[in-house]
Design an enzyme around this catalytic site. Structure first.
Site, PDB file in Angstrom:
ATOM      1  N   HIS A   1      -2.733   6.309   4.612  1.00 31.76           N
ATOM      2  CA  HIS A   1      -1.299   6.470   4.864  1.00 31.76           C
ATOM      3  C   HIS A   1      -0.827   7.828   4.343  1.00 31.76           C
ATOM      4  O   HIS A   1      -1.263   8.283   3.277  1.00 31.76           O
ATOM      5  CB  HIS A   1      -0.499   5.381   4.145  1.00 31.76           C
ATOM      6  CG  HIS A   1      -0.716   3.997   4.669  1.00 31.76           C
ATOM      7  ND1 HIS A   1      -1.346   3.732   5.857  1.00 31.76           N
ATOM      8  CD2 HIS A   1      -0.362   2.789   4.137  1.00 31.76           C
ATOM      9  CE1 HIS A   1      -1.373   2.412   6.043  1.00 31.76           C
ATOM     10  NE2 HIS A   1      -0.788   1.820   5.018  1.00 31.76           N
TER      11      HIS A   1
ATOM     12  N   CYS B   1       0.812  -1.222   0.000  1.00 37.44           N
ATOM     13  CA  CYS B   1       0.000   0.000   0.000  1.00 37.44           C
ATOM     14  C   CYS B   1       0.844   1.271   0.000  1.00 37.44           C
ATOM     15  O   CYS B   1       0.592   2.206  -0.767  1.00 37.44           O
ATOM     16  CB  CYS B   1      -0.940  -0.002   1.194  1.00 37.44           C
ATOM     17  SG  CYS B   1      -0.163  -0.501   2.738  1.00 37.44           S
TER      18      CYS B   1
END
Length: 330
Positions: free
Chosen positions: A235, A126
């Protein structure tokens, strides 16, 4: 077409179902798949309940594509069985990413390398995905020499149990299941995954090695520090890039604004910059705080944010499946 979602009862599996529905992927039959303990459970897709089946049953149902989000060990064992039955696998785990015989794909960058022979396709980490989406157009224009990245990663990257730990701590509970070695609420943990012999964590080495493989350029030097923080929206990454060639800041912004899948949020005077709370639930990669590194020539600082369950996992996997369908590779 028939679509299997392996790990359909997990956090990312649920997000894959959402993304398939939102993007109107041509699903004629959905096959939700999970481990033995979840067989018989129901998952909802477009208002309809589907019963979770096991791996062998799913293979016998001959889906066109199987999107895996069931963890590395399950993928290592089961993905080859799906592939042997002629089913194309898009795998979200780390199991196949650095296998030299498997493609590691971010559609905006290297989907064109895919062929009908690619029966197991790896979805990158990710934190790597959101970074390379931004790096790639800048590399084409200015040629990247080196990248220094520090990440600020959501607990959703660890899974549902980590989200539960955060909220249990926030609620003041003392008797709860601990996923992390320390408290995560009101704390940051400079460790994601296990430590390796070189002092880096596995997550940090994933970012380094995967960047070179996806961008098909081993000359790009990358160093990373990955950190878990108590948020759930996505994130964030502070990225410093050193180029071979000098750049113009206005041109950098223009290049990024033109790129599909990137949204530039860069207006410091009005306090506009990317944040996990605003990236949450979105498919795009958000970039801001674009400024020259005044300590070193040809160097740029950026702040990159994306929902790690969307573009960092589910959306990227579905986009790979969309490419395969559009180019008649499945």
């Amino acid at each position: 077409m028939k679509v299997a979602v392996v790990g359909a009862t997990g956090l990312v599996g649920g997000e894959i179902l959402k993304v398939l529905a939102e993007r109107n992927f041509p699903v004629t039959e959905l096959i939700p798949v999970a481990s033995e303990r979840s067989i018989g459970k129901k998952v909802n897709f477009k208002g309809q309940d589907f019963t979770v089946v096991g791996y062998e049953k799913a293979i016998s149902m001959k889906p066109n594509v199987a999107i895996f989000s069931a963890g590395g060990s399950s993928s290592l064992e089961m993905a080859p069985k799906f592939a042997a039955a002629g089913i194309t696998v898009v795998d979200n785990s780390s199991a196949w990413r650095m296998d030299p015989t498997k493609k590691l794909v971010v559609p905006e960058i290297n989907a064109s390398t895919l062929t009908p022979a690619d029966k197991i396709i790896a979805n990158p980490n990710c934190s790597t995905i959101q970074m390379v989406v931004v790096l790639n157009p800048l590399h084409k224009k200015y040629k990247i020499k080196r990248v220094v990245v520090s990440t600020y990663q959501s607990v959703t990257g660890t899974g549902k149990a980590a989200v539960d730990q955060l909220f249990d701590e926030r609620a003041g509970k003392t008797d709860y299941a601990k996923v992390y070695p320390y408290k995560i609420d009101l704390n940051v943990l400079p460790q994601i995954d296990v430590f390796l012999e070189n002092g880096y964590t596995k997550e940090e080495m994933k970012m380094i090695l995967e960047t070179n493989k996806i961008m098909m350029d081993d000359s790009i030097k990358v160093t990373a520090t990955t950190v878990r923080i108590p948020t759930i929206g996505g994130h964030s990454e502070a990225v410093n890039i050193e180029f071979e060639n000098d750049f113009d800041l206005a041109e950098v912004r223009a290049i990024l604004e033109k790129e599909e899948g990137i949204i530039v949020q860069d207006d410091p005077k009005n306090l506009v910059y990317p944040m996990p709370i605003t990236a949450h639930g979105k498919d795009e990669v958000f970039v801001g705080r674009i400024r020259r590194d005044e300590s070193q020539k040809n160097s740029l600082n950026l702040w990159i944010v994306a929902d790690n369950l969307r573009k960092g996992a589910a959306t990227n996997a579905v986009q790979i499946a969309e490419y395969l369908a559009a180019h008649k590779l499945i």
